[in-house]
Design an enzyme around this catalytic site. Structure first.
Site, PDB file in Angstrom:
ATOM      1  N   HIS A  48      66.074  32.977  30.262  1.00  0.00           N
ATOM      2  CA  HIS A  48      65.936  34.424  30.352  1.00  0.00           C
ATOM      3  C   HIS A  48      65.621  34.886  28.933  1.00  0.00           C
ATOM      4  O   HIS A  48      66.035  34.239  27.956  1.00  0.00           O
ATOM      5  CB  HIS A  48      67.245  35.070  30.818  1.00  0.00           C
ATOM      6  CG  HIS A  48      67.598  34.713  32.233  1.00  0.00           C
ATOM      7  ND1 HIS A  48      68.857  34.343  32.611  1.00  0.00           N
ATOM      8  CD2 HIS A  48      66.826  34.663  33.349  1.00  0.00           C
ATOM      9  CE1 HIS A  48      68.860  34.093  33.921  1.00  0.00           C
ATOM     10  NE2 HIS A  48      67.638  34.270  34.379  1.00  0.00           N
ATOM     11  N   ASP A  51      68.680  35.058  26.973  1.00  0.00           N
ATOM     12  CA  ASP A  51      69.316  33.762  26.676  1.00  0.00           C
ATOM     13  C   ASP A  51      68.726  33.261  25.362  1.00  0.00           C
ATOM     14  O   ASP A  51      69.433  32.718  24.505  1.00  0.00           O
ATOM     15  CB  ASP A  51      68.951  32.683  27.716  1.00  0.00           C
ATOM     16  CG  ASP A  51      69.592  32.900  29.078  1.00  0.00           C
ATOM     17  OD1 ASP A  51      70.728  33.372  29.123  1.00  0.00           O
ATOM     18  OD2 ASP A  51      68.923  32.571  30.096  1.00  0.00           O
TER      19      ASP A  51
HETATM   20  C1  GLO Z   1      68.268  34.233  41.680  1.00  0.00           C
HETATM   21  C2  GLO Z   1      67.169  33.561  41.017  1.00  0.00           C
HETATM   22  C3  GLO Z   1      67.395  33.397  39.535  1.00  0.00           C
HETATM   23  C4  GLO Z   1      66.083  33.131  38.817  1.00  0.00           C
HETATM   24  C5  GLO Z   1      66.256  33.108  37.320  1.00  0.00           C
HETATM   25  C6  GLO Z   1      64.925  32.984  36.611  1.00  0.00           C
HETATM   26  O1  GLO Z   1      68.381  34.309  42.872  1.00  0.00           O
HETATM   27  O2  GLO Z   1      66.920  32.340  41.636  1.00  0.00           O
HETATM   28  O3  GLO Z   1      68.315  32.364  39.281  1.00  0.00           O
HETATM   29  O4  GLO Z   1      65.531  31.929  39.236  1.00  0.00           O
HETATM   30  O5  GLO Z   1      66.902  34.258  36.919  1.00  0.00           O
HETATM   31  O6  GLO Z   1      64.283  34.187  36.600  1.00  0.00           O
END
Ligand code: GLO
Ligand code: MG
Length: 344
Positions: A48, A51
């Site tokens: 993210h 992150d």
């Molecule tokens: C939630 C999503 C989340 C995304 C992550 C990347 O349901 O799967 O985990 O994959 O935030 O954007």
């Protein structure tokens, strides 16, 4: 030995809080997580934006880039690569109604600012992939947004991202619901239709998550096939999901092993990974596990992928072709069951 490269995000090791209860495991530092990921067998990290660059809302654009450069150095030292960066818009007070489709122009501007900064971060980390999980781009109350206008707004936002950086590729990760009730872009079919209306469809593709397809009542392997047939499967989040309930992010294959087999089969049969794509795992530890078990779901999912991969490689294509010609589908089904149950 797997022929794939594997990736994971820092959010996949978490403190165990859910909608009805507080955290149950202590936090593990970001650096510690990344080192452990490498040790377990991951070479790609999914980020993210915040992150990668914590507290980025308080930083200038130059400061954000320079923090991202520091992270790149750490990744290099660890022998890790950044797979993608995704703006975490669902966590900000300004984007509680969604970012790109919010009715508020100030919120929409903020969302675009975060997306452009995510592109900056991705570039500094050496990745050309921006993932958009459109978490709140939909409604809790159907009449709270104009759905057509919202999709136009989403398209405008994506056009701004495409124009900002001529190299960036946008991977939309669809999910039909949660945290919102109804999403404007619920499946990969919607993603590909939507991509065609953008200024550069060749740079807009999909990231398919197994659990999200199940939540839409669809079979993940066919959703992958749909993207592969269009040359648009640029990322996957393998995991599992027990039917239509909250998003569970279970270890890959633990609910539906035949579907897991067919997911890996379609990926292998159609050369997924040959353009550098990763097998991403988006799995979560069960809430009741102790801190000592913080990584077991990742180790288990990796092992399950590899075990199923070896089954796919043993799949006897000639035999199945013979059965196909004879329309002997009972024999195909039994062959697959025996293969999965270790009798072949
Ligand atoms: C939630 C999503 C989340 C995304 C992550 C990347 O349901 O799967 O985990 O994959 O935030 O954007
Ligand atoms: Mg995901």
């Amino acid at each position: 030995m797997s022929m794939f490269k594997f990736s994971v995000g820092p959010w996949n090791v978490h403190e165990g809080a859910d909608a009805f209860g507080p955290e149950v495991r202590s936090s593990i530092s970001f650096d510690q997580k990344l080192r452990k990921f490498k040790e377990i067998g991951f070479t790609g990290i999914q980020f993210h934006d915040d992150d990668a660059v914590p507290d980025m809302n308080e930083l200038s654009e130059d400061q954000i880039k320079s923090r991202a450069r520091e992270l790149k150095q750490f990744l290099d030292e660890q022998g890790l690569e950044a797979e993608f960066v995704a703006p975490r818009l669902w966590m900000d007070a300004r984007t509680i109604d969604g970012g790109f489709t919010s009715n508020s122009s100030a919120d929409r501007e903020f969302a675009i600012w975060r997306a452009l900064r995510s592109i900056d971060i991705a570039k500094e980390l050496g990745s050309d992939r921006l993932v958009l999980w459109l978490a709140r781009e939909g409604t809790l109350c159907s009449e709270s947004k104009d759905p057509v206008l919202s999709l136009h707004r989403l398209r405008e936002a994506i056009n701004i991202m495409l124009a900002y950086d001529p190299q960036i590729r946008i991977l939309i990760e669809p999910k039909p619901n949660e945290p919102i009730d109804r999403s404007f872009v619920p499946t990969v079919g919607h993603v590909l239709g939507f991509a065609n209306g953008t200024q550069d469809p060749s740079r807009v593709g999909a990231l398919l998550e197994s659990a999200h397809a199940v939540l839409a009542g669809l079979e993940p392997s066919l959703e992958m096939a749909f993207c592969l047939a269009h040359g648009k499967l640029w990322g996957v989040h393998l995991n599992d999901q027990n039917g239509l309930r909250y998003d569970q992010d279970k270890s890959f294959g633990v609910e539906n092993i035949r579907s897991a087999f067919n997911q890996l089969k379609v990926l292998i049969d159609h050369g997924y990974g040959s353009n550098g794509e990763y097998i991403g795992l988006d799995v979560k530890a069960m809430r009741t596990q102790s801190a000592a078990m913080s990584y077991a779901h990742l180790e288990n999912s990796l092992r399950i992928v590899k075990l199923i991969e070896s089954k796919v490689r043993r799949f006897d294509k000639d035999l199945v072709l013979k059965y196909q010609d004879a329309r002997n589908y009972e024999a195909i089904e039994m062959y697959v069951m025996e293969l999965l149950l270790g009798e072949q």
